[in-house]
Write an enzyme that holds these catalytic residues in place. Structure first.
Site, PDB file in Angstrom:
ATOM      1  CG  HIS A 183      -7.074 -10.465   7.468  1.00 38.44           C
ATOM      2  ND1 HIS A 183      -7.703  -9.848   6.645  1.00 38.44           N
ATOM      3  CD2 HIS A 183      -5.852 -10.729   6.984  1.00 38.44           C
ATOM      4  CE1 HIS A 183      -7.051  -9.627   5.339  1.00 38.44           C
ATOM      5  NE2 HIS A 183      -5.724 -10.181   5.605  1.00 38.44           N
ATOM      6  CG  ASP A 262      -0.245  -8.276   1.442  1.00 35.35           C
ATOM      7  OD1 ASP A 262      -0.278  -9.672   1.606  1.00 35.35           O
ATOM      8  OD2 ASP A 262      -1.477  -7.687   1.705  1.00 35.35           O
ATOM      9  CB  ILE A 296      -6.556  -3.935  -1.106  1.00 33.39           C
ATOM     10  CG1 ILE A 296      -6.873  -2.250  -1.459  1.00 33.39           C
ATOM     11  CG2 ILE A 296      -4.928  -4.079  -1.394  1.00 33.39           C
ATOM     12  CD1 ILE A 296      -6.050  -1.579  -0.676  1.00 33.39           C
TER      13      ILE A 296
END
Length: 369
Positions: A183, A262, A296
């Site tokens: 991220h 994930d 997402i």
């Protein structure tokens, strides 16, 4: 008592087509050819998921022990015999409470550790992370969590461009905690500095990262190019095009490419409305996205489905098995205990049919059923 499991055995060095795994207690005692075996099932190592937020309607992100047990049990039925409980960006109080709640589960072997995905992440690349909780890395917070966990904190994902990130990476690695880059809007140079400081994992490569550009390669290229970095890949056909999945695997090799789920609570559940880190998530056709904005929001993947997807995309079976077990185990410091069918390691096996569907799961020498 010695237990024998026969079939096509996938080992770290390849496939034994007529193979046998001998188990004594909770350990693998022998792996050998067994000429009398003809058309057995696939025998592969128990899957190691180093990045999952929940499944089966249960989540790790709220720090509740009962929910964590159920999520781990759900993934175990899909062949994941080792997993990290991944949290998302949240206030420090929740992080602290989660470590306290999950530490007994780590000590009992239900979880292999805790993974904090955030809150030390980029606002520009936060994806489905709650921007309300993002902040600069705090060595004070991390020191408290590491001490409270007494070994339970296994990995932390952060953005290396944030103030204090390099000091945080050095603190983490100095305490045996994996530092991951994710991220992030970092430059190539900033990412290389993080790797030099000790970062050794790329969190879901490509997703939540500054994209590749030929004049500014960014974090993706820096991570793929680093020989000591394991790159996580989400093989669900949503996070990555299959061409990119295969390209990244060809660059990193199966020894540096790790498949992850994930997954969020919606894995294994019907389409509908869910929650992740205080944000509403809508799952439609098995794809999880934030209800506002459409980013997402994790996946509904399981590791057996990730293996099937990778093999269907063209990754050889033996390489794919390394990517779902051996490589992630090594990435989180457990390669000497689990992750491959090897003498002396814990007897974690998954029996798959020819379509790579789970037939049976063994953990620590005991069949799940």
């Amino acid at each position: 008592m010695t237990l024998r499991v026969n079939g096509k055995v996938v080992t770290p060095t390849g496939v034994i087509r007529q193979g046998c795994v001998e188990i004594e207690g909770d350990r693998i005692r022998a792996v050998a050819e067994y000429p009398s075996v003809r058309d057995g099932h696939w025998i592969v190592p128990g899957f190691v998921d180093m990045h999952t937020h929940g499944g089966g309607g249960h989540t790790f992100t709220t720090g509740e022990a009962d929910s964590a047990r159920e999520a781990a049990a759900f993934h175990l039925r899909h062949g994941t015999t080792t997993l990290l409980a991944s949290l998302v960006s949240s206030p420090f109080e929740l992080m602290r409470d989660a470590v306290a709640a999950f530490r007994p589960l780590v000590e009992a072997g239900v979880l292999a550790g805790v993974h904090f995905e955030g809150p030390y992440l980029s606002a520009a690349r936060c994806g489905a992370q709650n921007p309300e909780f993002l902040r600069d890395p705090s060595t004070e917070e991390l020191s408290q969590l590491i001490e409270l966990g007494a070994g339970a904190v296994r990995m932390v994902t952060l953005a290396p461009e944030r103030d204090g990130a390099l000091a945080a990476i050095k603190l983490l690695t100095g305490h045996g905690v994996v530092a991951a880059v994710g991220h992030t809007d970092a430059t190539w140079e900033q990412t290389r500095a993080a790797v030099a400081a000790g970062a050794s994992v790329g969190t879901h490569l490509f997703n939540g990262m500054r994209p590749v550009h030929h004049r500014e390669p960014g974090p993706v290229v820096a991570l793929l190019d680093a020989p000591n970095v394991v790159c996580e890949l989400v093989a669900d056909g949503v996070h990555l095009h299959d061409g990119m999945l295969c390209f990244a695997t060809s660059v990193a090799g199966p020894e540096r490419a790790a498949l992850i789920t994930d997954a969020m609570a919606a894995a294994g559940m019907p389409d509908g409305e869910y929650e992740l880190g205080g944000q509403a998530v809508t799952v439609a056709d098995g794809v999880a996205r934030l209800s506002e904005g459409g980013a997402i929001a994790g996946s509904t993947l399981t590791m057996d489905a990730a293996l099937r997807h990778a093999v269907a995309a063209g990754i050889p079976m033996s390489d794919a098995c390394r990517m779902v077990a051996t490589t992630p185990a090594r990435a989180i410091g457990l390669g000497d205990k689990v992750g491959s069918i090897q003498i002396g390691l814990r007897a974690d096996l998954v029996v798959l049919d020819d379509d790579l569907n789970v037939v049976r799961v063994m953990r620590a020498g005991s069949w799940l059923d």
